[in-house]
Design a protein around this motif. Structure first.
Motif, PDB file in Angstrom:
ATOM      1  N   PRO A  37       0.826  -1.203   0.000  1.00  0.00           N
ATOM      2  CA  PRO A  37       0.000   0.000   0.000  1.00  0.00           C
ATOM      3  C   PRO A  37       0.865   1.259   0.000  1.00  0.00           C
ATOM      4  O   PRO A  37       2.085   1.194   0.120  1.00  0.00           O
ATOM      5  CB  PRO A  37      -0.747  -0.107   1.326  1.00  0.00           C
ATOM      6  N   TRP A  55      -3.635  -5.040   3.650  1.00  0.00           N
ATOM      7  CA  TRP A  55      -3.061  -3.908   4.372  1.00  0.00           C
ATOM      8  C   TRP A  55      -4.190  -2.972   4.779  1.00  0.00           C
ATOM      9  O   TRP A  55      -5.084  -2.690   3.984  1.00  0.00           O
ATOM     10  CB  TRP A  55      -2.072  -3.159   3.490  1.00  0.00           C
ATOM     11  N   ARG A  56      -4.148  -2.477   6.009  1.00  0.00           N
ATOM     12  CA  ARG A  56      -5.142  -1.524   6.503  1.00  0.00           C
ATOM     13  C   ARG A  56      -4.407  -0.277   7.003  1.00  0.00           C
ATOM     14  O   ARG A  56      -3.444  -0.387   7.760  1.00  0.00           O
ATOM     15  CB  ARG A  56      -5.959  -2.104   7.654  1.00  0.00           C
ATOM     16  N   GLU A  57      -4.906   0.875   6.577  1.00  0.00           N
ATOM     17  CA  GLU A  57      -4.312   2.126   7.051  1.00  0.00           C
ATOM     18  C   GLU A  57      -4.708   2.321   8.508  1.00  0.00           C
ATOM     19  O   GLU A  57      -5.888   2.237   8.862  1.00  0.00           O
ATOM     20  CB  GLU A  57      -4.768   3.305   6.202  1.00  0.00           C
ATOM     21  N   TYR A  67       0.481   1.564   7.846  1.00  0.00           N
ATOM     22  CA  TYR A  67      -0.365   0.429   7.536  1.00  0.00           C
ATOM     23  C   TYR A  67       0.040  -0.769   8.377  1.00  0.00           C
ATOM     24  O   TYR A  67       1.199  -0.907   8.748  1.00  0.00           O
ATOM     25  CB  TYR A  67      -0.215   0.030   6.059  1.00  0.00           C
TER      26      TYR A  67
END
Length: 198
Positions: free
Chosen positions: A22, A178-180, A152
């Motif tokens: 990301p 992937w997560r912010e 992330y």
């Protein structure tokens, strides 16, 4: 303590491989070394929807760093261990009682898995400030620290139900990704994390 293998043949390993990174521009990336098996709801034939996510996360952690089921406890073994350690009162065995990060940390030690160091973050808004510390102790999870405030974490969501055929299927469905940090975590909720070392 010993643990019976808790997986089906064909369990998926290293499900983050092939996942696009990301963010934009330069970033610092920390990746685990070794391999793991992805455990999720029902992966061993037990219908644990609604209560088994903590157990499944624990199983994934226990499979690291060699990516083998040896040493990965079945759900019943985890419940028995928590009762035997007097962490949970009698009655957890055979129940649909959930567990969290603290119990997972106790079980990592009990079953001889990677060493977990719990970290309590009282508010999600403070998680961003914990990233540098987590980055320096990173082993069992992955984090990508980008320029500015962009950060992330890699999430392996144990809530998947069914029989995924490959990592691409999990990634496309959003079970692995992937997560912010700034948008994935509730700024007013608390979080317990485990930093691992082998």
């Amino acid at each position: 303590a010993t643990a019976a293998p808790a997986h089906r043949p064909g369990a998926l390993k290293d499900v983050h491989l092939g996942l696009a990174l990301p963010g934009r521009g330069r970033a610092r990336l920390a990746l685990l070394s070794g391999h793991y098996i992805y455990y999720h709801y029902g992966c061993d034939g037990v219908d644990d929807r609604g209560w088994g996510c903590g157990y499944r996360t624990l199983q994934t952690l226990c499979s690291w760093p060699e990516g083998r089921p040896a040493g990965v406890p079945e759900l019943a073994a985890v419940q028995a261990a928590l009762e035997d350690m007097d962490d949970k009162p009698p009655g957890l065995r055979g129940s649909r009682g959930s567990i969290g990060c603290v119990e997972a940390s106790l079980c990592l030690d009990h079953f001889g898995g990677p060493q977990g160091r719990p970290c309590h973050v009282p508010r999600g808004a403070a998680l961003q400030g914990e990233l540098e510390r987590l980055y320096s102790h990173l082993a069992g999870s992955e984090a990508l620290l980008g320029p500015g405030t962009e950060a992330y974490v890699l999430v392996l969501d144990p809530h998947c139900w069914g029989d995924p055929k490959n990592p691409s299927e999990l990634q496309a469905a959003g079970w692995v990704g992937w997560r912010e940090v700034s948008s994935a975590f509730d700024s007013n909720s608390f979080y317990n994390l485990n930093s691992l070392s082998s």
